[in-house]
Design an enzyme around this catalytic site. Sequence first.
Site, PDB file in Angstrom:
ATOM      1  NE  ARG A  76      -3.732  -2.055   2.719  1.00  0.00           N
ATOM      2  CZ  ARG A  76      -3.713  -3.388   2.737  1.00  0.00           C
ATOM      3  NH1 ARG A  76      -2.555  -4.035   2.657  1.00  0.00           N
ATOM      4  NH2 ARG A  76      -4.838  -4.066   2.831  1.00  0.00           N
ATOM      5  CG  HIS A  79      -2.842   3.444   6.066  1.00  0.00           C
ATOM      6  ND1 HIS A  79      -3.242   3.579   7.370  1.00  0.00           N
ATOM      7  CD2 HIS A  79      -3.138   4.624   5.484  1.00  0.00           C
ATOM      8  CE1 HIS A  79      -3.750   4.786   7.561  1.00  0.00           C
ATOM      9  NE2 HIS A  79      -3.696   5.446   6.438  1.00  0.00           N
ATOM     10  NE  ARG A 116      -3.510  -4.066   6.241  1.00  0.00           N
ATOM     11  CZ  ARG A 116      -2.788  -2.957   6.012  1.00  0.00           C
ATOM     12  NH1 ARG A 116      -3.361  -1.774   6.041  1.00  0.00           N
ATOM     13  NH2 ARG A 116      -1.497  -3.029   5.768  1.00  0.00           N
ATOM     14  CG  ASN A 152      -6.304   7.641  10.134  1.00  0.00           C
ATOM     15  OD1 ASN A 152      -6.100   6.519   9.664  1.00  0.00           O
ATOM     16  ND2 ASN A 152      -5.915   8.743   9.532  1.00  0.00           N
ATOM     17  CG  PHE A 165      -3.554  11.911   0.446  1.00  0.00           C
ATOM     18  CD1 PHE A 165      -3.536  12.022   1.834  1.00  0.00           C
ATOM     19  CD2 PHE A 165      -3.343  10.656  -0.106  1.00  0.00           C
ATOM     20  CE1 PHE A 165      -3.323  10.912   2.642  1.00  0.00           C
ATOM     21  CE2 PHE A 165      -3.132   9.543   0.695  1.00  0.00           C
ATOM     22  CZ  PHE A 165      -3.120   9.667   2.067  1.00  0.00           C
ATOM     23  NE  ARG A 363     -10.163   8.375   3.307  1.00  0.00           N
ATOM     24  CZ  ARG A 363     -10.573   7.821   4.452  1.00  0.00           C
ATOM     25  NH1 ARG A 363     -11.459   8.451   5.210  1.00  0.00           N
ATOM     26  NH2 ARG A 363     -10.124   6.646   4.833  1.00  0.00           N
ATOM     27  CE1 TYR A 367      -9.241   6.338   0.705  1.00  0.00           C
ATOM     28  CE2 TYR A 367      -8.669   4.280   1.774  1.00  0.00           C
ATOM     29  CZ  TYR A 367      -8.688   5.657   1.767  1.00  0.00           C
ATOM     30  OH  TYR A 367      -8.160   6.357   2.818  1.00  0.00           O
ATOM     31  NE  ARG A 374      -3.756  -2.709  -1.685  1.00  0.00           N
ATOM     32  CZ  ARG A 374      -4.058  -3.751  -0.920  1.00  0.00           C
ATOM     33  NH1 ARG A 374      -3.121  -4.591  -0.556  1.00  0.00           N
ATOM     34  NH2 ARG A 374      -5.289  -3.950  -0.507  1.00  0.00           N
TER      35      ARG A 374
HETATM   36 FE1  HDE Z   1      -6.413   6.803   3.165  1.00  0.00          FE
HETATM   37  N1  HDE Z   1      -5.626   5.688   1.677  1.00  0.00           N
HETATM   38  N2  HDE Z   1      -6.451   8.399   1.966  1.00  0.00           N
HETATM   39  N3  HDE Z   1      -7.068   7.979   4.715  1.00  0.00           N
HETATM   40  N4  HDE Z   1      -6.363   5.227   4.413  1.00  0.00           N
HETATM   41  C1  HDE Z   1      -5.320   4.385   1.739  1.00  0.00           C
HETATM   42  O1  HDE Z   1      -5.889   2.791   0.138  1.00  0.00           O
HETATM   43  C2  HDE Z   1      -6.221   8.392   0.634  1.00  0.00           C
HETATM   44  C3  HDE Z   1      -7.439   9.284   4.624  1.00  0.00           C
HETATM   45  C4  HDE Z   1      -6.814   5.177   5.698  1.00  0.00           C
HETATM   46  O2  HDE Z   1      -5.910  -1.100   6.158  1.00  0.00           O
HETATM   47  C5  HDE Z   1      -4.949   3.807   0.413  1.00  0.00           C
HETATM   48  O3  HDE Z   1      -6.037   0.558   0.067  1.00  0.00           O
HETATM   49  C6  HDE Z   1      -6.424   9.704   0.063  1.00  0.00           C
HETATM   50  C7  HDE Z   1      -8.167   9.696   5.799  1.00  0.00           C
HETATM   51  C8  HDE Z   1      -6.627   3.857   6.218  1.00  0.00           C
HETATM   52  O4  HDE Z   1      -6.032  -1.329   3.982  1.00  0.00           O
HETATM   53  C9  HDE Z   1      -5.143   4.962  -0.552  1.00  0.00           C
HETATM   54  C10 HDE Z   1      -6.776  10.501   1.112  1.00  0.00           C
HETATM   55  C11 HDE Z   1      -8.206   8.588   6.608  1.00  0.00           C
HETATM   56  C12 HDE Z   1      -6.048   3.127   5.196  1.00  0.00           C
HETATM   57  C13 HDE Z   1      -5.552   6.069   0.390  1.00  0.00           C
HETATM   58  C14 HDE Z   1      -6.805   9.679   2.304  1.00  0.00           C
HETATM   59  C15 HDE Z   1      -7.515   7.529   5.918  1.00  0.00           C
HETATM   60  C16 HDE Z   1      -5.902   3.998   4.078  1.00  0.00           C
HETATM   61  C17 HDE Z   1      -3.633   3.106   0.371  1.00  0.00           C
HETATM   62  C18 HDE Z   1      -7.077  11.982   1.098  1.00  0.00           C
HETATM   63  C19 HDE Z   1      -8.804   8.465   8.004  1.00  0.00           C
HETATM   64  C20 HDE Z   1      -5.584   1.688   5.260  1.00  0.00           C
HETATM   65  C21 HDE Z   1      -3.945   1.628   0.252  1.00  0.00           C
HETATM   66  C22 HDE Z   1      -8.081  12.355   0.182  1.00  0.00           C
HETATM   67  C23 HDE Z   1     -10.205   8.758   8.076  1.00  0.00           C
HETATM   68  C24 HDE Z   1      -6.670   0.732   4.886  1.00  0.00           C
HETATM   69  C25 HDE Z   1      -5.380   1.550   0.161  1.00  0.00           C
HETATM   70  C26 HDE Z   1      -6.169  -0.682   5.020  1.00  0.00           C
HETATM   71  C27 HDE Z   1      -5.377   3.620   2.847  1.00  0.00           C
HETATM   72  C28 HDE Z   1      -5.827   7.287  -0.079  1.00  0.00           C
HETATM   73  C29 HDE Z   1      -7.116  10.211   3.556  1.00  0.00           C
HETATM   74  C30 HDE Z   1      -7.365   6.239   6.494  1.00  0.00           C
HETATM   75  C31 HDE Z   1      -3.980   5.311  -1.439  1.00  0.00           C
HETATM   76  C32 HDE Z   1      -6.253  10.077  -1.384  1.00  0.00           C
HETATM   77  C33 HDE Z   1      -8.811  11.064   6.050  1.00  0.00           C
HETATM   78  C34 HDE Z   1      -6.983   3.375   7.617  1.00  0.00           C
HETATM   79  O5  HDE Z   1      -6.176   4.709  -1.449  1.00  0.00           O
END
Ligand code: HDE
Length: 683
Positions: A76, A79, A116, A152, A165, A363, A367, A374
């Site tokens: 990833r 994360h 996770r 988070n 981001f 987001r 995702y 991936r």
């Molecule tokens: Fe993520 N984030 N994120 N994020 N995020 C990913 O997706 C992204 C954000 C969070 O255990 C990616 O599958 C963007 C906030 C967790 O598999 C990716 C933006 C929050 C996990 C991605 C955010 C998160 C990810 C990388 C801003 C908390 C792990 C691999 C717009 C609320 C999930 C994947 C797991 C994972 C993108 C912002 C939490 C790249 C573009 C806000 C817990 O898609």
Amino acid sequence: MTEDKATGDGGRTAKDRQLDGYRVSQEGTALTTDQGVRVADTDNSLSAGERGPTLLEDFHFREKITHFDHERIPERVVHARGSGAHGYFQVYEPLTDITCADFLSDPALKTPVFVRFSTVQGSRGSADTVRDVRGFATKFYTRQGVYDLVGNNMPVFPIQDGIKFPDFVHALKPEPHNEIPQAQSAHDTLWDFVQLQPETLHFIMWLMSDRAIPRSYRTMQGFGVHTFRFVNARGEGTFVKFHWKPRLGVHSLVWDEVLRLQGNDPDFNRRDLWETIERGSTPPEWELGVQLVPEENEHDFDFDLLDPTKIIPEEVVPVRPIGKMVLDRNPENFFAETEQVAFCTANIVPGIDFTNDPLLQARNFSYLDTQLIRLGGPNFPQIPINRPVAPVHNDHRDAYHQMTIHRSRTNYAPNSISGGCPGIGSHGVFQHYQERVDGHKIRRRSPSFGDHYSQATLFWNSMSGWEKEHIVAAFQFELAHVERRYIKERMVEHLGLIHPDLAGRVAAGLGLPAPAVTSVHDRSSPALSQARTAFDSIATRKVAILVTDDVDAALVTAVRQGLEARGAICEALAPHEGAVGELTADRMLTSAGSVLYDAVFAAGGDALAGVGYAVHFVREAFKHGKAVAAAGAGLRLLEAAALPGPLSGVVEAPDADEAFVGAFADAIRAHRHHDRDTAAVAA
Ligand code: HDE
């Protein structure tokens, strides 16, 4: 549709039963190729003569090596390092007045979940205990389809618009020229970005706090971060913020402990989650709470509900507990489950909807997009861990790794040849919340997102003395690793706008002048302080019992039984493995650092005071604020350790009676004794 009820089938969920179809045991089997042909020899490749070249026709060799060559998938992008677990979620009472989500409608229903937890910055192989946000992503396998709450352990995010981001993550990750540092925020590019982008500051306060170094995944909160929407059967919306609260309270490590843990056990959080679930007695548990805001109150706040850098203080809108989640089963295969699980914020079910939070909107695109690269194509929802338990019928076809044999003669809609199937259902369908949207096409941040300091100040004001001390030390540590002086100076200026006290203390450590004093508000939100979390149990706390061959076994047994009856986990550590007097060592002392434990009991015998490593062990545990106890001959070890005093959390007695065990348990319950943070003790 009653198979998910809380009773029956040994507590197994519909997801468990679905996964059964994919589980394969190797027990009692014979080795074959991928084509099912039995293999005679897997130790020697086929060659032309004993010392001759390997032959291309060795299909077993080629298949084995080729498969190995392709074993890795991209980690990833953020994360990357994570740990997963199965469990279930159960709502306390029907929420049908505010949401038509089926899994929130019936207290008898156990909805299977897969969670996770993760760190953000580091690679897949990085250490667990780093200063970082932790991901807390939950996949609910509901009867209406998969719902992902991808949160988070901090309620705010560093940026307001998803278009930032890539910039934030690039600045945070190891620097591009030399890929240093790994899984650390203490470097120039991150702090350069922060000083130029003050919307990060509220988040940075959280990142510098102890929330960024959780003792365990089991003792951290989770937050949905964005404002989402509940939608009821009448189509009425209510804004909602999601909170996970750990049953055992929110507890953290201390910074020096974090650094030492990275060497002692880089898998500290992963191992803790795994072992706790294997042990089974106190499975990890969280309560889900919601903050609800009626649509008509959207503009009642001095911040924008759509701004993900803001919280709604709990004192303003209380958190209503709505259900609980228990994680009670470890994955059987890390790659198949924890690595291949694919979360997506756009996976929602009827009764839950998005808002126009610009981060959430981004987001929803990111995702699904990231899973395509991936996991290698659009059929990743067919991977067992990602499959919904709700039936799937549509006209999506083909692509890499198609697992389904679609028998229908049609793959389009409308059709008459297949009787119009799959047809449009009449009930339980997802209905988008009908929000009126009207505006000009512009690239501009809403002025309502403009205040970057007030909530950072609120956070600082809400901290107890020791929490403030830790935040100051964290800023000093991080900025001390920044090479460019102007970045440090700019950061101190920003901190001055958060609170002069904070700025002055950080500046002093960096040898910089304190910025001019500006006036800041004095509001606080006591709920933000970890000093107010649950301290009511010692369940799952790990206690090291230090012993030597001349130990009084009865003393150890009395303390051990007393603590274990309260749910603690005790391990006897001796200078060698095997029998120690009448006891058996659980572990060799020199193979286990004090940082692996929450408390230490010096039991003796007399020889213990002469074991240098034991002296170090006690001093280090003391330095890290842990409960330290000694009784009988173990008292000598405390004398040898020459701990400064009087400070809290040190329990001494000639005998290990019930009062002693009770006092020790109380000291453990306090988790860390922060009056020792600045005690002059070298460890
Ligand atoms: Fe993520 N984030 N994120 N994020 N995020 C990913 O997706 C992204 C954000 C969070 O255990 C990616 O599958 C963007 C906030 C967790 O598999 C990716 C933006 C929050 C996990 C991605 C955010 C998160 C990810 C990388 C801003 C908390 C792990 C691999 C717009 C609320 C999930 C994947 C797991 C994972 C993108 C912002 C939490 C790249 C573009 C806000 C817990 O898609």
